[in-house]
Design an enzyme around this catalytic site. Sequence first.
Site, PDB file in Angstrom:
ATOM      1  N   HIS A 185       0.842  -1.196   0.000  1.00 38.66           N
ATOM      2  CA  HIS A 185       0.000   0.000   0.000  1.00 38.66           C
ATOM      3  C   HIS A 185       0.875   1.244   0.000  1.00 38.66           C
ATOM      4  CE1 HIS A 185       0.587  -1.390   4.141  1.00 38.66           C
ATOM      5  NE2 HIS A 185       0.599  -0.113   4.516  1.00 38.66           N
ATOM      6  N   HIS A 245       0.805   5.218   1.020  1.00 40.35           N
ATOM      7  CA  HIS A 245       0.133   6.282   1.757  1.00 40.35           C
ATOM      8  C   HIS A 245       0.204   7.571   0.940  1.00 40.35           C
ATOM      9  CE1 HIS A 245       0.237   4.188   5.807  1.00 40.35           C
ATOM     10  NE2 HIS A 245       1.201   3.536   5.195  1.00 40.35           N
TER      11      HIS A 245
END
Length: 114
Positions: A100, A102
Amino acid sequence: MDDCIFCKIIQGKIPSNIVYRDDEIVAFRDINPQTPTHLLIVPVKHITSLVDLTFKDAALMGNMITVANKLAKDEGIAESGYRLVINCGKQGGQLVAHLHMHVMGGRQLSGQLG
Ligand code: DGP
């Protein structure tokens, strides 16, 4: 991955605030935002971590960065500035084992990294 929280979010099995979706990636708001805008961009396919990427994933990563740029504009933080972060592995601060990115902004961020 049956026990992956981000796979469950992608599949709609647990609720989240999704702000973007295409065939390759999904973006949603972080449950514990550290900045006024704090989004997570994840690949639809389960990739555990940054270290698992290969050259075959170059287009995917390009898509993730381009969508981050679009979302920063949508959130109104493109001009003021923002930060993209990918934590990798235990000492890199990665808590969720699904790659992932951010997208963080909306206030002045520290110059410190780690
Ligand atoms: P990292 O430390 O880079 O693995 O960041 C994981 C982030 O994931 C952390 O900022 C909190 C967020 N997070 C964890 N569980 C959930 C969840 O169930 N929903 C959402 N929206 N975010 C989550």
